[in-house]
Design a protein around this motif. Structure first.
Motif, PDB file in Angstrom:
ATOM      1  N   GLY A 163      46.207  35.555  28.975  1.00 14.08           N
ATOM      2  CA  GLY A 163      45.310  35.331  30.109  1.00 14.08           C
ATOM      3  C   GLY A 163      45.775  35.952  31.421  1.00 14.08           C
ATOM      4  O   GLY A 163      45.324  35.552  32.491  1.00 14.08           O
ATOM      5  N   LYS A 226      39.976  39.779  35.937  1.00 13.73           N
ATOM      6  CA  LYS A 226      40.641  38.875  34.996  1.00 13.73           C
ATOM      7  C   LYS A 226      41.140  39.647  33.765  1.00 13.73           C
ATOM      8  O   LYS A 226      40.403  40.399  33.142  1.00 13.73           O
ATOM      9  N   LYS A 227      42.391  39.491  33.433  1.00 12.18           N
ATOM     10  CA  LYS A 227      43.037  40.130  32.280  1.00 12.18           C
ATOM     11  C   LYS A 227      42.929  41.663  32.309  1.00 12.18           C
ATOM     12  O   LYS A 227      42.922  42.329  31.275  1.00 12.18           O
TER      13      LYS A 227
END
Ligand SMILES: [Zn+2]
Ligand SMILES: [Zn+2]
Length: 342
Positions: A163, A226-227
């Motif tokens: 994550g 994100k990521k």
């Protein structure tokens, strides 16, 4: 009289009245490559490889540029000059000079492994060879590029599983292009700091085949990162600019990462010993391949490397220059005040 003299302005060829990578403004500068310690501002004209010109323009603006291709001879007042691939970064060249049978090669910065982007380092026979020594200690021995690339890819996918975003710290010119090509095939979008996006766009605009990147921009919602994969220059290390990628892990891509303590000192989560310079065996191999009877060792571990060469029966001297190591302290466009903070 020697064809090249080491002067306070830089390496000077009196017969042709030009300097190689001068560190003070001169009339005519011959440039090995576009890193800031070799391509400095203020000279009246610049001669460089055609792929170096767009990079010089990016850094030095409009100027008098003359370009040449590799192995294309140019005559300057009886001196035969030609450029040969140095394998360091895109456009990087060794300069071969010949006059009345005396041959010099000034290698600039170089690496002996072909990175697939910079052209394959070409050994050139000469009498006098000027070599760098950035990693001129026996502890510096690189893994194959493919092994390092697969370690980088594994690190990124582990981060994604956990994550986290992956922030890779790499110099905007040279290392960044390699990291981008290493990760482009993985399928995830690659975000780049403005300095790296600018360099990438300039190179693509000049007709060089490179993967495109997405510029990090305040308009992009934090959620989109994100990521994600982010390529950032050293100036972004530890800065608030990184907060938008949280949670993230950082990796430094530099030859100095060969020494474990360096990674801890820089507070990174990972380090990859990926360099645009020759390692210790590469330097030795390059010097021997020239067959030079006299070697001049510049920026890096001059005394260790020249002593080693002398012990091997190769005449070598240390020469002090104003070339730094961009692995160490390169100030490129990303470090100019007020530019490219996004
Ligand atoms: Zn360089
Ligand atoms: Zn350099």
């Amino acid at each position: 009289m020697s064809l090249i003299r080491f002067t306070e302005n830089g390496l000077y060829c009196q017969q042709g009245n030009f300097y190689i990578d001068p560190w003070r403004p001169v009339e005519k500068a011959v440039i090995t490559h576009a890193h800031s310690d070799h391509a400095r501002w203020g000279s009246q004209s610049y001669l460089c490889h055609s792929l170096t010109q767009p990079l010089l323009e990016l850094r030095l603006g409009t100027n008098h540029y003359q370009t040449a291709e590799w192995n294309e001879p140019i005559w300057i007042n009886g001196v035969k000059l030609s450029l040969h691939p140095a394998g360091h970064i895109i456009g990087s060249s060794q300069i071969r000079l010949e006059y009345k049978g005396e041959i010099w090669v000034i290698s600039g910065d170089y690496k002996t492994e072909n990175d697939g982007l910079s052209g394959s380092f070409e050994p050139v026979n000469c009498h006098h060879f000027v070599t760098e020594s950035t990693f001129g200690l026996p502890i510096y021995q690189w893994q194959q590029q493919e092994e390092i690339y697969s370690a980088i890819r594994n690190w990124v996918s582990k981060n994604q599983d956990d994550g986290y975003s992956s922030v890779l710290i790499a110099y905007s010119l040279g290392k960044a292009q390699r990291i981008i090509s290493c990760l482009a095939k993985a399928g995830s979008p690659i975000y780049a700091h403005g300095a790296i996006a600018n360099t990438q766009e300039k190179l693509i605009g000049a007709g060089i085949t490179l993967d495109s990147v997405r510029r990090v921009d305040p308009g992009i919602p934090k959620q989109a990162y994100k990521k994600s994969i982010v390529i950032a220059p050293p100036s972004a290390e530890g800065s608030s600019w990184l907060q938008r990628f949280a949670p993230y892990r950082t990796a430094i891509c530099s030859g100095w990462m060969q020494v474990r303590g360096n990674m801890r000192r820089r507070n990174a989560d990972a380090g990859f010993a990926l360099s645009d310079h020759a390692d210790w065996p590469g330097l030795i191999q390059a010097v021997k391949a020239t067959g030079a009877s006299q070697v001049y060792v510049t920026h890096g571990f001059q005394s260790v490397f020249s002593r080693y060469l002398n012990e091997q029966g190769i005449m070598a001297n240390e020469v002090s220059t104003a070339f730094g190591s961009e692995e160490d302290n390169e100030t490129t466009m990303e470090d100019k005040p007020g530019s490219n903070n996004e």
